[in-house]
Motif scaffolding. Structure first.
Motif, short mmCIF file in Angstrom:
data_model
loop_
_atom_site.label_atom_id
_atom_site.label_comp_id
_atom_site.label_asym_id
_atom_site.label_seq_id
_atom_site.Cartn_x
_atom_site.Cartn_y
_atom_site.Cartn_z
N LEU A 137 45.52 72.76 121.99
CA LEU A 137 46.50 72.85 120.90
C LEU A 137 47.67 71.90 121.14
O LEU A 137 48.15 71.26 120.21
N PHE A 138 48.12 71.79 122.38
CA PHE A 138 49.18 70.85 122.75
C PHE A 138 48.76 69.43 122.38
O PHE A 138 49.52 68.68 121.75
N PHE A 139 47.54 69.04 122.77
CA PHE A 139 47.04 67.70 122.49
C PHE A 139 46.93 67.45 120.98
O PHE A 139 47.41 66.43 120.47
N LEU A 140 46.34 68.39 120.26
CA LEU A 140 46.14 68.20 118.82
C LEU A 140 47.46 68.22 118.05
O LEU A 140 47.63 67.47 117.09
N HIS A 141 48.39 69.04 118.48
CA HIS A 141 49.70 69.07 117.84
C HIS A 141 50.39 67.72 117.98
O HIS A 141 50.93 67.18 116.99
N HIS A 142 50.39 67.16 119.17
CA HIS A 142 51.05 65.87 119.38
C HIS A 142 50.29 64.72 118.69
O HIS A 142 50.90 63.78 118.18
N LEU A 143 48.97 64.80 118.69
CA LEU A 143 48.17 63.79 117.99
C LEU A 143 48.46 63.84 116.49
O LEU A 143 48.65 62.80 115.85
N ASP A 144 48.52 65.02 115.95
CA ASP A 144 48.85 65.20 114.54
C ASP A 144 50.25 64.65 114.24
O ASP A 144 50.44 63.92 113.27
N ALA A 145 51.21 64.97 115.09
CA ALA A 145 52.58 64.48 114.89
C ALA A 145 52.65 62.97 114.97
O ALA A 145 53.41 62.33 114.25
N ALA A 146 51.83 62.37 115.82
CA ALA A 146 51.84 60.92 115.99
C ALA A 146 51.22 60.20 114.80
O ALA A 146 51.67 59.12 114.41
N LEU A 147 50.21 60.80 114.17
CA LEU A 147 49.44 60.08 113.16
C LEU A 147 49.65 60.52 111.72
O LEU A 147 49.47 59.73 110.80
N VAL A 148 50.00 61.78 111.49
CA VAL A 148 49.98 62.31 110.14
C VAL A 148 50.93 61.58 109.20
O VAL A 148 50.62 61.35 108.04
N SER A 149 52.08 61.18 109.67
CA SER A 149 53.03 60.49 108.80
C SER A 149 52.58 59.08 108.45
O SER A 149 53.05 58.50 107.49
N MET A 150 51.65 58.53 109.23
CA MET A 150 51.21 57.15 109.03
C MET A 150 49.90 57.05 108.26
O MET A 150 49.56 55.99 107.77
N ILE A 151 49.16 58.13 108.17
CA ILE A 151 47.82 58.08 107.58
C ILE A 151 47.88 58.40 106.09
O ILE A 151 48.42 59.42 105.68
N ASP A 152 47.31 57.50 105.29
CA ASP A 152 47.25 57.74 103.85
C ASP A 152 45.81 57.84 103.37
O ASP A 152 45.54 57.79 102.18
N LYS A 153 44.86 57.98 104.30
CA LYS A 153 43.46 58.09 103.94
C LYS A 153 42.83 59.27 104.69
O LYS A 153 43.37 59.75 105.68
N GLN A 154 41.68 59.73 104.21
CA GLN A 154 41.00 60.82 104.87
C GLN A 154 40.30 60.32 106.13
O GLN A 154 39.82 59.19 106.17
N LEU A 155 40.25 61.18 107.14
CA LEU A 155 39.63 60.81 108.41
C LEU A 155 38.34 61.59 108.63
O LEU A 155 38.23 62.74 108.24
N CYS A 156 37.39 60.94 109.28
CA CYS A 156 36.22 61.61 109.80
C CYS A 156 36.53 61.91 111.26
O CYS A 156 36.79 61.00 112.04
N ILE A 157 36.55 63.18 111.64
CA ILE A 157 36.90 63.57 112.99
C ILE A 157 35.69 64.17 113.67
O ILE A 157 35.03 65.05 113.13
N MET A 158 35.40 63.67 114.88
CA MET A 158 34.24 64.13 115.63
C MET A 158 34.69 64.61 117.00
O MET A 158 35.53 63.99 117.63
#
Length: 176
Positions: A137-158
């Protein structure tokens, strides 16, 4: 080693002494894990000072940092990695972890993507304790915070063997 020393030099050495010598030789080649982990906070501060826009976050085991703090988990994402992902990578995010050798028993987590030549492109890394949902959760929270404001397209997550729930802005784990 014991047999070689006896045959070549006529010296008999105890198992305990050989073990210590082998450990010192490995430290000379690979370094000392405890000293390396103690350098992480200094490295994180240098990253934050010299690379504006980067994220370096550390959590400690104890709440009182003045009393010999022990590293619990850390997250690192360079600003250049974020921008490279947004501007030059496919809308794909791979998330995985692997056990680190050594006496601390940590897990290295990584988020990667594919660049224009289908090569691996690192986005973020983290170190967390073993078998801990909160570390993910720590990793995903920080990853989300790092990328969500910059992403304007849908992602495929694996991911490999982790079950995720995707909400509007946040990745969270259901089971680990």
């Amino acid at each position: 080693m014991q047999q070689d020393l006896l045959e070549k030099f006529g010296v008999q050495v105890s198992q305990r002494r050989l073990y210590r010598a082998k450990r010192k030789a490995r430290e000379g080649d690979y370094g000392n894990h405890a000293r390396s982990y103690k350098k992480i906070p200094t490295y994180a501060n240098v990253v934050l000072e010299t690379k504006p826009g980067s994220i370096a976050n550390i959590q400690y085991e104890r709440s009182d940092i003045a009393m010999n703090p022990t590293l619990k988990r850390s997250f690192l994402c360079f600003d250049a990695m974020k921008k490279g992902f947004i501007n030059g990578c496919m809308p794909f995010l791979g998330i995985n972890g692997c056990q680190l050798k050594g006496s601390f028993g940590c897990v290295l987590l990584a988020a990667i993507s594919l660049d224009g030549n289908n090569g691996l492109f690192p986005i973020a890394i983290a170190i967390k304790e073993v078998k801990c949902k909160d570390g993910w959760l720590f990793f995903l929270h920080h990853l989300d915070a790092a990328l969500v404001s910059m992403i304007d397209k849908q992602l495929c997550i694996m991911s490999d063997q982790q079950k995720f729930v995707f909400t509007t802005n946040m990745l969270t784990i259901v089971n680990s």
